[in-house]
Design a protein around this motif. Structure first.
Motif, PDB file in Angstrom:
ATOM      1  N   GLY A  54      -8.313  -5.716  -8.903  1.00 58.12           N
ATOM      2  CA  GLY A  54      -6.982  -5.304  -8.469  1.00 58.12           C
ATOM      3  C   GLY A  54      -6.457  -4.128  -9.273  1.00 58.12           C
ATOM      4  N   LEU A  55      -6.673  -4.156 -10.576  1.00 55.18           N
ATOM      5  CA  LEU A  55      -6.251  -3.033 -11.414  1.00 55.18           C
ATOM      6  C   LEU A  55      -7.027  -1.769 -11.058  1.00 55.18           C
ATOM      7  N   LEU A  58      -5.538  -0.338  -7.856  1.00 54.34           N
ATOM      8  CA  LEU A  58      -4.254   0.312  -8.122  1.00 54.34           C
ATOM      9  C   LEU A  58      -4.453   1.681  -8.749  1.00 54.34           C
ATOM     10  N   LEU A 108      -0.448  -7.372  -7.694  1.00 50.47           N
ATOM     11  CA  LEU A 108      -1.277  -6.169  -7.678  1.00 50.47           C
ATOM     12  C   LEU A 108      -1.577  -5.732  -6.243  1.00 50.47           C
ATOM     13  N   THR A 112      -0.085  -2.283  -4.830  1.00 52.62           N
ATOM     14  CA  THR A 112      -1.034  -1.264  -4.382  1.00 52.62           C
ATOM     15  C   THR A 112      -0.821  -0.932  -2.911  1.00 52.62           C
TER      16      THR A 112
END
Length: 240
Positions: A54-55, A58, A108, A112
């Motif tokens: 998820g990071l 993003l 997240l 995003t």
């Protein structure tokens, strides 16, 4: 003496297992996955680590947004932020979402998704107020889902499918941007999702209120005369 067969005792559910089941169900609902994820979830093996992926999604969408490669008339290039998120985030769906930090995944995904909408909209020249309307509608759906599950009221599965899920919404927006009609896609999507989520939410809460009122009425009818008299006496004393 005639004896009747005794039904075997039903084992009590394991509290820890029940907690894990509810936690997973909530996080899956908060993800707001749509038909594409439902189609692929069982075909992707164990899946990717949710939070780290998820990071990465993003950061990828943010990097594409600030790189300056998106602009009207660039065609399929406008799909880059959408594809970056879909390719990275869809494979996280098979995970059980029981990790220590997996609660971070729904924020997240939503953050995003919103960032991708803004990046596409600004690059395509879509009116900012229209982008705000779409983000507001999706945000309302997210808030409604979170509030319901905290009251142990689960939205029907068809709501997430009819709501297209974050992945199909972004793919449609990306296609609209690539074809130069993003403003129309955002407008139609805002109206469709706004009507869908509003009507479904209102009817669900009204139905819940009716069921609560009927249950309360049933409890009152089942009360003994002594309890009814005691309740009436207590109410009279309170008014006095």
């Amino acid at each position: 003496m005639i004896t009747h067969p005794q039904a075997p005792p039903v084992p009590a559910p394991d509290p820890d297992e029940e907690r894990r089941r509810i936690q997973t169900a909530r996080l899956l609902a908060y993800r707001d996955d749509g038909p594409l994820v439902a189609l692929l979830r069982d075909k992707m093996g164990p899946g990717l680590p949710p939070v780290a992926t998820g990071l990465a999604a993003l950061l990828a969408v943010a990097a594409i947004g600030v790189s300056g490669v998106l602009s009207p008339g660039t065609g399929a290039v406008m799909l880059l932020p959408v594809l970056a998120m879909v390719v990275l985030m869809v494979p996280t769906a098979p995970r059980d979402h029981l990790g220590r930090f997996d609660w971070l995944l729904p924020p997240l995904i939503r953050g995003t998704e919103f960032l991708a909408i803004i990046v596409l909209g600004l690059a395509a020249g879509t009116p900012k107020w229209l982008l705000f309307v779409l983000i507001y509608v999706i945000g309302y759906h997210t808030y409604d889902t979170v509030y319901r599950t905290r009251q142990s009221i689960w939205p029907a599965p068809w709501v997430f499918q009819a709501g297209l899920g974050w992945e199909v919404r972004l793919l449609l927006l990306g296609a609209g941007a690539a074809l130069g009609v993003l403003t129309w896609v955002v407008a139609v999507m805002s109206v469709y999702l706004g009507v869908l989520f509003a009507i479904e939410s209102i009817t669900s809460w009204v139905r819940l209120d009716k069921e609560t009122a009927l249950a309360q009425a049933s409890d009152d009818l089942e009360a003994s005369p002594e309890e009814a008299l005691e309740q009436a006496t207590g109410e009279a004393d309170g008014k006095a």
